[in-house]
Each structure stands twice: as C-alpha cells, then as structure tokens.
Design a protein around this motif. Structure first.
Motif, PDB file in Angstrom:
ATOM      1  N   TYR A 205      -7.922  -1.702 -71.230  1.00  0.00           N
ATOM      2  CA  TYR A 205      -7.801  -2.884 -70.490  1.00  0.00           C
ATOM      3  C   TYR A 205      -8.705  -4.049 -71.099  1.00  0.00           C
ATOM      4  CZ  TYR A 205      -5.230   0.079 -67.105  1.00  0.00           C
ATOM      5  OH  TYR A 205      -4.039   0.681 -66.577  1.00  0.00           O
ATOM      6  N   GLU A 206      -8.585  -5.117 -70.736  1.00  0.00           N
ATOM      7  CA  GLU A 206      -9.286  -6.255 -70.868  1.00  0.00           C
ATOM      8  C   GLU A 206     -10.827  -5.882 -70.474  1.00  0.00           C
ATOM      9  OE1 GLU A 206      -9.317 -11.195 -70.361  1.00  0.00           O
ATOM     10  OE2 GLU A 206      -8.120  -9.988 -69.206  1.00  0.00           O
ATOM     11  N   LYS A 207     -11.717  -6.224 -71.168  1.00  0.00           N
ATOM     12  CA  LYS A 207     -13.403  -6.139 -71.226  1.00  0.00           C
ATOM     13  C   LYS A 207     -13.693  -4.534 -71.379  1.00  0.00           C
ATOM     14  CE  LYS A 207     -13.894 -10.328 -68.367  1.00  0.00           C
ATOM     15  NZ  LYS A 207     -14.399 -11.032 -67.077  1.00  0.00           N
ATOM     16  N   GLU A 208     -12.711  -3.928 -71.626  1.00  0.00           N
ATOM     17  CA  GLU A 208     -13.458  -2.364 -71.849  1.00  0.00           C
ATOM     18  C   GLU A 208     -13.933  -2.323 -73.209  1.00  0.00           C
ATOM     19  OE1 GLU A 208     -11.790   1.504 -70.964  1.00  0.00           O
ATOM     20  OE2 GLU A 208      -9.656   0.606 -70.986  1.00  0.00           O
ATOM     21  N   PHE A 209     -14.860  -1.320 -73.228  1.00  0.00           N
ATOM     22  CA  PHE A 209     -15.538  -0.843 -74.345  1.00  0.00           C
ATOM     23  C   PHE A 209     -14.983   0.654 -74.606  1.00  0.00           C
ATOM     24  CE2 PHE A 209     -19.547  -1.929 -76.962  1.00  0.00           C
ATOM     25  CZ  PHE A 209     -18.969  -0.782 -78.205  1.00  0.00           C
ATOM     26  N   PHE A 210     -13.820   0.670 -75.405  1.00  0.00           N
ATOM     27  CA  PHE A 210     -13.003   1.892 -75.642  1.00  0.00           C
ATOM     28  C   PHE A 210     -13.383   2.695 -77.137  1.00  0.00           C
ATOM     29  CE2 PHE A 210      -9.244   4.189 -76.196  1.00  0.00           C
ATOM     30  CZ  PHE A 210      -8.861   5.037 -75.089  1.00  0.00           C
ATOM     31  N   ALA A 211     -13.627   3.623 -77.025  1.00  0.00           N
ATOM     32  CA  ALA A 211     -14.144   4.642 -77.886  1.00  0.00           C
ATOM     33  C   ALA A 211     -12.796   5.623 -78.582  1.00  0.00           C
ATOM     34  CB  ALA A 211     -15.591   5.434 -77.538  1.00  0.00           C
ATOM     35  N   LEU A 212     -12.670   5.462 -79.711  1.00  0.00           N
ATOM     36  CA  LEU A 212     -11.664   6.469 -80.453  1.00  0.00           C
ATOM     37  C   LEU A 212     -12.749   7.639 -80.964  1.00  0.00           C
ATOM     38  CD1 LEU A 212      -8.961   4.210 -81.900  1.00  0.00           C
ATOM     39  CD2 LEU A 212      -8.955   5.560 -79.711  1.00  0.00           C
ATOM     40  N   LEU A 213     -12.744   8.710 -80.408  1.00  0.00           N
ATOM     41  CA  LEU A 213     -13.732   9.676 -81.002  1.00  0.00           C
ATOM     42  C   LEU A 213     -12.794  11.043 -81.787  1.00  0.00           C
ATOM     43  CD1 LEU A 213     -16.760  10.931 -81.137  1.00  0.00           C
ATOM     44  CD2 LEU A 213     -16.213  11.561 -78.916  1.00  0.00           C
ATOM     45  N   GLY A 214     -13.417  11.590 -82.671  1.00  0.00           N
ATOM     46  CA  GLY A 214     -12.831  12.795 -83.180  1.00  0.00           C
ATOM     47  C   GLY A 214     -13.282  12.949 -84.382  1.00  0.00           C
ATOM     48  N   PRO A 215     -12.680  14.134 -85.161  1.00  0.00           N
ATOM     49  CA  PRO A 215     -13.143  14.373 -86.420  1.00  0.00           C
ATOM     50  C   PRO A 215     -12.348  13.813 -87.552  1.00  0.00           C
ATOM     51  CG  PRO A 215     -11.870  16.222 -85.671  1.00  0.00           C
ATOM     52  CD  PRO A 215     -11.977  15.342 -84.560  1.00  0.00           C
ATOM     53  N   SER A 216     -12.959  13.695 -88.754  1.00  0.00           N
ATOM     54  CA  SER A 216     -12.052  13.330 -89.644  1.00  0.00           C
ATOM     55  C   SER A 216     -10.682  13.709 -89.707  1.00  0.00           C
ATOM     56  CB  SER A 216     -12.587  13.426 -91.305  1.00  0.00           C
ATOM     57  OG  SER A 216     -14.021  12.869 -91.169  1.00  0.00           O
ATOM     58  N   GLY A 217      -9.780  13.020 -90.060  1.00  0.00           N
ATOM     59  CA  GLY A 217      -8.071  13.277 -90.083  1.00  0.00           C
ATOM     60  C   GLY A 217      -7.564  13.480 -88.680  1.00  0.00           C
ATOM     61  N   CYS A 218      -8.167  13.070 -87.717  1.00  0.00           N
ATOM     62  CA  CYS A 218      -7.575  13.140 -86.294  1.00  0.00           C
ATOM     63  C   CYS A 218      -6.437  12.152 -85.978  1.00  0.00           C
ATOM     64  CB  CYS A 218      -8.736  13.276 -85.132  1.00  0.00           C
ATOM     65  SG  CYS A 218      -9.439  11.781 -84.753  1.00  0.00           S
ATOM     66  N   GLY A 219      -6.848  10.998 -86.568  1.00  0.00           N
ATOM     67  CA  GLY A 219      -5.748   9.887 -86.626  1.00  0.00           C
ATOM     68  C   GLY A 219      -6.408   8.613 -85.936  1.00  0.00           C
ATOM     69  N   LYS A 220      -7.782   8.568 -85.562  1.00  0.00           N
ATOM     70  CA  LYS A 220      -8.542   7.340 -85.061  1.00  0.00           C
ATOM     71  C   LYS A 220      -8.219   6.186 -85.920  1.00  0.00           C
ATOM     72  CE  LYS A 220     -12.966   9.126 -86.227  1.00  0.00           C
ATOM     73  NZ  LYS A 220     -12.520  10.356 -86.991  1.00  0.00           N
ATOM     74  N   THR A 221      -8.730   6.288 -87.072  1.00  0.00           N
ATOM     75  CA  THR A 221      -8.574   5.277 -88.007  1.00  0.00           C
ATOM     76  C   THR A 221      -7.399   4.587 -88.398  1.00  0.00           C
ATOM     77  OG1 THR A 221     -10.709   5.919 -89.261  1.00  0.00           O
ATOM     78  CG2 THR A 221      -9.227   4.247 -90.155  1.00  0.00           C
ATOM     79  N   THR A 222      -6.110   5.486 -88.332  1.00  0.00           N
ATOM     80  CA  THR A 222      -4.870   5.035 -88.203  1.00  0.00           C
ATOM     81  C   THR A 222      -4.524   4.175 -86.906  1.00  0.00           C
ATOM     82  OG1 THR A 222      -4.058   6.772 -89.682  1.00  0.00           O
ATOM     83  CG2 THR A 222      -2.457   5.599 -88.513  1.00  0.00           C
ATOM     84  N   LEU A 223      -4.869   4.666 -85.940  1.00  0.00           N
ATOM     85  CA  LEU A 223      -4.587   3.861 -84.570  1.00  0.00           C
ATOM     86  C   LEU A 223      -5.294   2.505 -84.814  1.00  0.00           C
ATOM     87  CD1 LEU A 223      -3.065   4.904 -82.041  1.00  0.00           C
ATOM     88  CD2 LEU A 223      -5.402   5.372 -81.228  1.00  0.00           C
ATOM     89  N   MET A 224      -6.436   2.433 -85.204  1.00  0.00           N
ATOM     90  CA  MET A 224      -6.980   1.344 -85.329  1.00  0.00           C
ATOM     91  C   MET A 224      -6.469   0.241 -86.463  1.00  0.00           C
ATOM     92  SD  MET A 224     -11.234   0.213 -86.076  1.00  0.00           S
ATOM     93  CE  MET A 224     -11.693   0.405 -84.377  1.00  0.00           C
TER      94      MET A 224
END
Length: 382
Positions: free
Chosen positions: A47-66
């Motif tokens: 949502y707008e104005k959120e500070f949203f964190a993608l958290l997880g170990p290496s290889g979990c997909g968070k950087t691909t999502l970004m």
C-alpha cells in the motif's frame, strides 16, 4: 465552551481496510530461470506510504521480486500493477520507480550536489528548479553543508544519505532499497535505520526494502514478508511476526527461540493443550493457533525472554523443567542462559542485567528451574 476532545492518533494499517486500494498488486506472479522457479505463483498487495520489507535467506527470491518491480526482470507469468497500471511491459526508465543499491553507485568525479542533480538534469527539469530541488534534498538528508564535497570526502553513512537523496529527488511513487545499509558498521546501521524511517515518513514515498537482517526489518518496516523458496510464508506486522509466527520456519528465522516438538494429547476446557515431548518430562501446556487434534505432531515455540529462571522450585506453575547451566551468553544489557535438561535438550532463558556482572545470581554448572506461563509461547503445526 465545551471541553476540547483529544484526538486519538490513527493507526497506519491500510492493509486492514477493505476500502483501500493497493499501490502495488502482484497477481499470480511466477518467475523461472530455466528449470529453477525463483518466484512461485505469488499474489501480494503493498500500500501507499508503506515501508515494506522483503526478508529471507539468500536464494529465497526477494531480490528477484525487487528486480521485477524495477523492470530489470520480466515475470514468466502473472501481472504486476503499480497505481492501477500493469507495468510488466513498461521499461525501467519509464516507471515511476527508483532503486537504491548497496554500493550507492555515486559518481566519484561529481560533487554531492551534482550527484543529486544528475537524474533531474537528465529528465530535462528546468535549471532554475534543479537547484531548488537539490537544496531541498540536501536539507531532507541533513547534508546542507556537504553539497560541494566529493563522495570520497564524506563518510560511509553520509554517502548512503546522498544516494538516498538522489533516489528521492525525482519524487518516485516507489523507492526500492537493495540491502542499503549492508556496508555500514552496526552502530551506524542502527542510527541510519531511524533516519530512513524519518525520511520515509516525511516524504510519504512507499519504500520496499530487501534485507536478510531480521533486526533491520523489525525496526524499519510497517509490514514484513518472510520469504522461502519463492513464496511468502507470512506477511504481517513486525510484532505479529515475532509474537504469533504461523510456522516453525518463521519462528526460527525471526529472533531467538526455543522449539519443543511433541504430540498433542489431552485438551483443557479453555482451549489449551498438552504436548508430550520427552519421557520423564512433564507435558508442555500451550495455546494452539488453530484447533489441534489428539496425536497431532506439533511444535511449541517460546522466546527465551519469556522463560523464567530460578534456583528455587516455582510452586503452582504449569510448565516447569529442571536442568544445569551449560553456557552463558553475556550481551551487556541481557544474559542468555543455556540450560541442559537431564534428557540432553537445551532450553534458553534470558534475563535483564540490572546489576553488575559480579553480582549475577547464576553461573556455570548451577542447577536451576525454568518455567513459563501457558500463554507465553505458541503451538505450531506447520
């Protein structure tokens, strides 16, 4: 004249309001690299104005999502909407999105002010407005006196703020932060976390941060998505992620935790259950997140700070175990005691260090009792 009514501060929780429209909507997004599935049928709203964190170990997909949000990767399947528009076919330079990298990527031959102005000048903003915007950004990150310096003439923390100012200069709808504090030492990283939160609140820009640092995510984020193998295992506020994890994976990934595995047995009238976990040990009494049938294999998760330690047998308590102090981790303000039970299982208890270390009540090889309340932990079946 009537008495003034004090305004109750509103809680920021647009995800809990059905009338709110998300700024970002991932709909059944999958990303494959050959035979490897990096993101697996993911649907999520930010949502707008959120500070949203993608958290997880290496290889979990968070950087691909970004990278898919930034436009550097294209989904194999699914749709990504930003402000109601499908951005999958939109090239990175045409998206109202900016990205801040861990390396900062500042131009060494340009001054701080010139680094901030670079993107504005390329967007063909009128020259008279560029200077005013740069001054505004320098003030935002508290670097007004450093505009004429080169990147090598300022500290790592200041370079991080320059990169942030440059990323925010064009007022993007969304700012992506890829491990932005990873190059800073711990003390500076903690200080900068609070600066990030203040800047995000001031600008109202939606921030999405990728991190593997649990403390960082817990500090800065309005919500955290804990990821594993391309899926979001739990998306919730930091307090709920910590206090009411929905799985053993989340409980174990966030912070320190004791995990006691056993079989559910007799049920209490108030919804609590008994978990039989070791021969010779009394059953653990806990509160399940969902109804649990007899014989179900489950795990009782309890944080060390919720485990009490005593040299005397605590009377009238439901969950009591006895053991010997195997190890002590002294962390200044707290101490964590590793207590080995007769069956070899180790339970951690944490206490605040209110007195000097030489006055500590417990030491190595002391026999102690541990206990916790029936609602101090959670019963997990996943």
């Amino acid at each position: 004249m009537s008495d003034p009514v004090s305004a109750t501060p509103s809680v920021f929780a647009p995800w809990a309001d059905p009338s709110e429209t998300p700024l970002i909507h991932f709909q059944n997004v999958t990303k494959r690299f050959g035979d490897f599935t990096a993101i697996d049928d993911l649907t999520i709203d930010i949502y707008e104005k959120e500070f949203f964190a993608l958290l997880g170990p290496s290889g979990c997909g968070k950087t691909t999502l970004m990278r898919m949000l930034a436009g550097f990767e294209t989904p194999s399947e699914g749709v990504i909407n930003l402000a109601g528009k499908n951005i999958v076919p939109v090239p990175p330079n045409k998206r109202p999105v900016n990205m801040m990298f861990q390396s900062y990527a500042l131009f060494p031959h340009l001054t701080v002010a010139q680094n901030i102005a670079f993107g504005l000048e390329r967007s063909k903003m009128p020259k008279d407005k560029v200077g005013a915007r740069v001054d505004e950004m320098l003030k935002l990150v508290q670097l007004e006196k450093f505009g004429g310096r080169k990147p090598h003439q300022i500290s790592g923390g200041q370079r991080q703020r320059v990169a942030l100012a440059r990323s925010l200069a064009k007022a993007p709808k969304l700012l992506l932060l890829d491990e932005p504090l990873g190059a800073l030492d711990k003390k500076l990283r903690i200080e900068t976390q609070f600066e990030l939160m203040e800047i995000q609140e001031t600008t109202g820009t939606t921030f999405v941060i990728v991190t593997h640092d649990q403390e960082e995510a817990m500090t800065v984020a309005s919500r955290i998505a804990v990821m594993d193998h391309g899926r979001m295992v739990q998306v919730d506020t930091p307090d709920r992620i910590y206090e009411t994890p929905n799985s053993v994976y989340v409980a174990d990934f966030i912070g320190d935790v004791n995990l006691i595995e056993g079989n559910a047995a007799s049920h209490h009238k108030d919804g609590k259950i008994e978990i039989h976990w070791r021969e010779g040990e009394p059953p653990v009494v806990g509160t399940p997140m969902v109804p649990v049938q007899d014989g179900t294999r489950c795990t009782f998760a309890i944080r060390p700070e919720k485990v009490h330690i005593s040299k005397e047998h605590p009377e009238g308590k439901a969950n009591i175990v006895h053991g010997k102090i195997l190890d002590i981790a002294y962390l200044g303000n707290i101490s964590t005691y590793h207590v080995e039970l007769p069956n070899g299982h180790v339970v951690k208890a944490q206490t605040s260090n209110n007195q000097r270390i030489e006055r500590r009540k417990y030491t190595w090889d002391d026999e102690v009792w541990l206990w916790w309340s029936e609602t101090a932990g959670v019963v997990l079946t996943a």
